[in-house]
Design an enzyme around this catalytic site. Structure first.
Site, short mmCIF file in Angstrom:
data_model
loop_
_atom_site.label_atom_id
_atom_site.label_comp_id
_atom_site.label_asym_id
_atom_site.label_seq_id
_atom_site.Cartn_x
_atom_site.Cartn_y
_atom_site.Cartn_z
CG HIS A 128 47.56 19.59 79.94
ND1 HIS A 128 47.75 18.61 78.98
CD2 HIS A 128 47.60 20.75 79.26
CE1 HIS A 128 47.90 19.18 77.79
NE2 HIS A 128 47.82 20.48 77.94
CD GLU B 179 46.22 19.94 74.93
OE1 GLU B 179 47.33 20.48 74.84
OE2 GLU B 179 45.42 20.20 75.85
CG HIS C 27 42.67 24.66 75.11
ND1 HIS C 27 42.41 23.32 75.05
CD2 HIS C 27 44.01 24.75 75.29
CE1 HIS C 27 43.52 22.61 75.22
NE2 HIS C 27 44.53 23.46 75.35
CG HIS D 217 52.51 21.19 75.61
ND1 HIS D 217 52.35 20.30 76.64
CD2 HIS D 217 51.25 21.57 75.25
CE1 HIS D 217 51.05 20.17 76.91
NE2 HIS D 217 50.37 20.92 76.08
C1 DHB Z 1 47.05 26.58 77.87
C2 DHB Z 1 46.46 25.34 77.72
C3 DHB Z 1 47.22 24.23 77.30
O1 DHB Z 1 46.71 23.01 77.08
C4 DHB Z 1 48.56 24.39 77.09
O2 DHB Z 1 49.28 23.30 76.78
C5 DHB Z 1 49.17 25.63 77.23
C6 DHB Z 1 48.40 26.73 77.62
C7 DHB Z 1 46.26 27.75 78.31
O3 DHB Z 1 45.04 27.67 78.42
O4 DHB Z 1 46.85 28.79 78.58
FE FE Z 2 48.22 21.60 76.26
#
Ligand code: DHB
Ligand code: FE
Length: 294
Positions: free
Chosen positions: A13, A241, A194, A60
């Site tokens: 996402h 996540e 991430h 978030h």
């Molecule tokens: C990013 C990824 C995410 O899952 C999120 O909620 C906010 C930012 C990103 O990669 O920038």
């Molecule tokens: Fe996220």
């Protein structure tokens, strides 16, 4: 006849993907390969548009915050307005709900001993709207109603993989007892590897992500036993996540806990699309479509 789950859809996402669409930048060199990679999924979706989506995602700190942290929050409303941090609310259509389906899932799943939080008014952030944009593009109105299921993966303690898989199993039983012959997809969203802050910001672990998708397809019960610390160590702080993908996977036919399915024919889902792409923002992007075999 009752409702049925026709497919599980799994997708990242990353908010910048939504912004690239909103600002008309998908043809730029950075984004073009990713959006080309999405084309087969969008073509499949045009041919297989469901009557409703149960969309498992995380908020978030937009609809919820530190003052209130529901572990599993089911949207009950007829309408959900977009909201977001960072770039602000996305210029996308409001999301129509399916209050009858929500009410049925609430009754069924709570009576199966899952004490969901029921939310009658909430906004939806990129965790929900970016998957819609990835799968449906930019229509003036989303093509089907959505039942949002928000999972806390932001503030510890977060739910275990095993609990997520079990919730998916309970949702399948709820769908199969919904007295309307509609075609429902369940989407698991977020991930892949991430980390957005600290010394390891920018962490991406392609071998681990690939193995996660392999195991999600082939042995979700085994994958569900993986502890949180493995997600954080291997996939970064926001990699957790991915635990939400197990809710959607648990709702598929081969995870149903009935004797006939254990001893009966192979109910494994059909893999109709699989994508892995780096980079998008700071995040590895993954996408899977699994057609249900029931
Ligand atoms: C990013 C990824 C995410 O899952 C999120 O909620 C906010 C930012 C990103 O990669 O920038
Ligand atoms: Fe996220």
């Amino acid at each position: 006849m009752s409702a049925r789950i026709s497919a599980g859809v799994f997708t990242s996402h990353v908010p910048a993907i939504g912004v690239a669409m909103d600002l008309g930048k998908t043809g730029e060199p950075y984004w073009q390969p990713l959006f080309a990679g999405y084309e087969p999924a969008r073509a499949w979706m045009r041919d297989n548009t469901p009557d409703a989506v149960i969309l498992v995602y995380n908020d978030h700190a937009n609809a919820f915050g530190l003052e209130m942290i529901p572990t599993f929050a089911l949207g009950m409303a007829a309408n959900y307005e977009p909201a977001d941090e960072g770039w602000g609310p996305r210029p996308v259509p409001a999301v129509a709900g399916h209050p009858e389906l929500s009410a049925h899932i609430a009754h069924s799943v709570i009576r199966q001993d899952f004490d969901l939080t029921l939310v009658h008014e909430m906004t939806v952030d990129h965790g929900l709207t970016v998957p819609l944009s990835i799968m449906f593009g930019q229509p003036p109105v989303w093509p089907c109603p959505v039942v949002p299921l928000a999972v806390n993966v932001v503030q510890y303690p977060v739910p275990s993989g095993r609990r997520c898989l079990q919730l998916g199993q309970a949702i399948r039983r709820a769908v199969e007892s919904f007295d309307d012959e509609i075609n429902i997809q369940i989407w698991g969203t977020g991930g892949m590897s991430h980390q957005l802050q600290g010394a390891r910001a920018g962490l991406i672990n392609q071998p681990w992500d690939t193995a996660f998708m392999d195991r999600l397809i082939a042995d979700p019960a085994d994958l569900a036993a993986m502890p949180h610390i493995d997600y954080v160590r291997e996939a970064g702080s926001e990699g957790i996540e991915l635990v939400m993908w197990l809710i959607a996977r648990g709702a598929m036919a081969d995870c149903a806990e009935t004797a006939s399915q254990k001893s009966g024919p192979d109910m494994s889902p059909r893999v109709v699309h699989r994508l892995y792409h780096v980079p998008a923002s700071n995040t590895a992007v993954g996408q899977l479509i699994l057609e249900d075999c029931a």
